[in-house]
Design an enzyme around this catalytic site. Structure first.
Site, PDB file in Angstrom:
ATOM      1  N   LYS A  87      33.374  40.119  36.654  1.00 11.16           N
ATOM      2  CA  LYS A  87      34.738  40.426  37.108  1.00 11.16           C
ATOM      3  C   LYS A  87      35.181  39.342  38.090  1.00 11.16           C
ATOM      4  CE  LYS A  87      37.180  44.656  38.439  1.00 11.16           C
ATOM      5  NZ  LYS A  87      36.988  45.987  39.027  1.00 11.16           N
TER       6      LYS A  87
HETATM    7  O1  G3P Z   1      39.216  48.812  39.486  1.00 11.12           O
HETATM    8  C1  G3P Z   1      40.119  48.630  40.547  1.00 11.12           C
HETATM    9  C2  G3P Z   1      40.308  49.915  41.252  1.00 11.12           C
HETATM   10  O2  G3P Z   1      39.098  50.365  41.732  1.00 11.12           O
HETATM   11  C3  G3P Z   1      41.263  49.908  42.387  1.00 11.12           C
HETATM   12  O3  G3P Z   1      41.553  51.241  42.626  1.00 11.12           O
HETATM   13  O4  G3P Z   1      42.409  53.148  43.880  1.00 11.12           O
HETATM   14  O5  G3P Z   1      41.442  51.157  45.086  1.00 11.12           O
HETATM   15  O6  G3P Z   1      43.644  50.997  43.953  1.00 11.12           O
HETATM   16  P1  G3P Z   1      42.306  51.648  43.960  1.00 11.12           P
END
Ligand code: G3P
Length: 218
Positions: A87
């Site tokens: 990633k």
């Molecule tokens: O894969 C990316 C994701 O984990 C981000 O999620 O909820 O931190 O915006 P969030």
């Protein structure tokens, strides 16, 4: 649509995997840090543990930002297990790194995608996945699902094989909306995945069936 779980928590990964519907796992530095993982050896062991649980792609994010360091880190991560997808953030060095990994047979997930232009560059560099962040766009009064839809349209129009992996999913509604606009993958925390099961008519219907089943068992 494929379902990935977006966590580095081994217990939650096991729970999702036991449902029999899990296609992969995504992690990021914040999710790894939340599990208290520190140091190169512990990070590598954790990714191996995840790969041992799940039969599918496991995104492991590089911790550096410059091209040379990303290449070194990505090659080491990819060598851990064939399920690993490296990633990489969508920056100038990140796009160069995606192209390098593509040319060297290493699969990539280009992350922190917030525009069609970013997704286009990642696809042209040969990314296996692009990760538009739905929830974080919604957080700033923008439309995360609309971005997923736009990227899906562009990739289909031009025949890019890069898969659209809807990330930063916060709710069951996000999952359904991403499904409707044709996302290839949704990566979600465990709760929104389990939330898809919930329906009051299912609960009520089952209660009645169980009462009637008890009558037959008397
Ligand atoms: O894969 C990316 C994701 O984990 C981000 O999620 O909820 O931190 O915006 P969030």
């Amino acid at each position: 649509m494929k379902f990935f779980i977006d966590t580095a928590n081994l217990d939650q990964i096991r729970q999702a995997n036991e449902l029999g519907i899990l296609d992969g796992v995504t992690t990021n530095p914040s999710l790894m840090a939340k599990e208290g993982i520190k140091g190169v050896a512990a990070i590598r062991q954790h990714y191996k543990d995840i790969c041992n649980i799940v039969d599918g792609d496991v995104s492991a994010e590089v911790l550096s930002c410059d091209f040379e360091s990303m290449i070194k880190e990505g090659e080491e991560l990819a060598a851990l297990d064939e399920k690993i997808v490296v990633k990489v953030p969508c920056t100038k060095d990140g796009i160069r790194a995606v192209k390098y990994f593509t040319d060297n047979g290493i699969r990539t997930n280009c992350t922190l995608i917030f525009s069609v232009g970013q997704a286009l560059l990642a696809a042209k560099a040969g990314a296996t996945y692009v990760s538009p962040f739905v929830g974080r766009l919604d957080d700033i009064s923008s439309d995360g699902v609309a971005l997923v839809a736009q990227i899906v349209d562009v990739f289909r129009t031009y025949g890019y094989e890069t898969q659209v992996l809807a990330a930063s999913i916060r709710s069951t509604q996000h999952i359904i909306q991403c499904l409707e606009v044709g996302a290839d993958v949704a990566t979600c925390p465990l709760n929104p995945i389990l939330g898809l099961l919930n329906h009051p008519l299912t609960d009520r219907g089952l209660e009645t069936f169980m009462k009637d089943a008890a009558k037959m068992n008397q």
